[in-house]
Design an enzyme around this catalytic site. Structure first.
Site, short mmCIF file in Angstrom:
data_model
loop_
_atom_site.label_atom_id
_atom_site.label_comp_id
_atom_site.label_asym_id
_atom_site.label_seq_id
_atom_site.Cartn_x
_atom_site.Cartn_y
_atom_site.Cartn_z
N GLU A 93 0.86 -1.19 0.00
CA GLU A 93 0.00 0.00 0.00
C GLU A 93 0.89 1.24 0.00
O GLU A 93 1.68 1.43 0.92
CB GLU A 93 -0.91 -0.01 1.23
CG GLU A 93 -1.73 1.25 1.42
CD GLU A 93 -2.62 1.55 0.22
OE1 GLU A 93 -2.45 2.63 -0.37
OE2 GLU A 93 -3.46 0.70 -0.11
N ASP A 142 -8.07 1.62 -8.01
CA ASP A 142 -8.44 2.84 -8.71
C ASP A 142 -8.69 2.47 -10.18
O ASP A 142 -7.80 1.91 -10.84
CB ASP A 142 -7.32 3.86 -8.61
CG ASP A 142 -7.73 5.24 -9.08
OD1 ASP A 142 -8.47 5.34 -10.08
OD2 ASP A 142 -7.32 6.23 -8.45
N LYS A 146 -10.67 7.70 -17.10
CA LYS A 146 -10.42 8.45 -18.32
C LYS A 146 -9.47 7.68 -19.24
O LYS A 146 -8.46 7.14 -18.79
CB LYS A 146 -9.84 9.82 -17.98
CG LYS A 146 -10.79 10.72 -17.20
CD LYS A 146 -10.17 12.07 -16.91
CE LYS A 146 -11.14 12.96 -16.12
NZ LYS A 146 -10.56 14.28 -15.80
#
Length: 237
Positions: A93, A142, A146
């Site tokens: 992470e 994530d 786009k």
């Protein structure tokens, strides 16, 4: 936190970036203390050569080794570590706030079978020896929605090949996402890999969580907002 915010596939400039750009909300004093004093005892140092038997990262040596990439708040990672005490877990992470959360859970529940890497998952995969993992989890990453950002998604041909190298035959890559486009992207990329087979035989195999799955905070939020996740499992051939 990885769920919709972290970018575990992209490298940065080591600890400076981790404790700088990758820091979100200000840590509470105890969280900061955990990052300063507990994390160094659990952090993997990939500047050193990986041990020939990576299960010996743990004492006693773990029976098998699993990796969770971008564990966010750590709910799933902590639950898995407690449910499978003989298995060693590596949590990757890049956000210090996520690290603080998992460290708090490790301290509260006295979890001894988690090691942590606060950086780029691609670098961690490159460090791990061949066939050293039994499973890799990527949960609500994530999606980079786009088009111009799709190259930032973790699932790419290069990272699939890297995962194939470190997963043993019969091991699994598990992917959870509530964004249809990223699910389709992942299926198409894994389908063209000679190293993985999608395990779904019926619709419920990907519509429903696998047995024992621990729902994350982000997963519950997505469900409340009407977004349905897909639960994809791929076996390393």
């Amino acid at each position: 936190m990885s769920e919709r915010r972290s970018d575990p596939a992209r490298a940065d400039d080591g600890e400076r970036a981790f404790f700088g750009r990758r820091k979100g909300h200000k840590l509470r004093p105890h969280q900061a203390d955990l990052v300063a004093h507990l994390l160094p005892h659990l952090a993997l140092d990939i500047a050193q050569d990986a041990p020939a038997n990576t299960r010996e990262i743990f004492d006693p040596a773990a029976e098998e080794l699993r990796l969770e990439i971008g564990f966010g708040g750590g709910e799933h990672l902590a639950a898995e570590a407690q449910n499978f005490p003989a298995t060693g877990f590596i949590g990757c992470e890049p956000y210090v706030n996520g690290m603080a959360k998992i460290l708090a859970q490790i301290e509260a529940h006295n979890i001894g079978n988690i090691r942590l890497f606060a950086g780029d998952a691609a670098e961690l995969l490159a460090w791990l020896p061949n066939s050293s993992l039994s499973r890799i989890d990527l949960i609500h990453p994530d999606p980079w929605p786009k088009r111009r950002h799709w190259k930032r998604r973790f699932v790419q041909d290069k990272t699939i090949a890297a995962m194939a190298r470190v997963l043993r035959s019969g091991g699994e890559f598990r992917f959870v996402c509530d964004i249809d486009d990223y699910c389709a992207w992942t299926l198409s990329h894994l389908a063209r890999s000679p190293d993985f087979v999608w395990l779904a035989e019926r619709a419920d195999d990907f519509r429903l969580p696998w047995a024992g799955y621990t729902m994350t905070r982000y997963g519950r939020k997505a469900a409340r907002e009407g977004r349905k996740a897909a639960y994809l499992r791929f076996r390393r051939v």
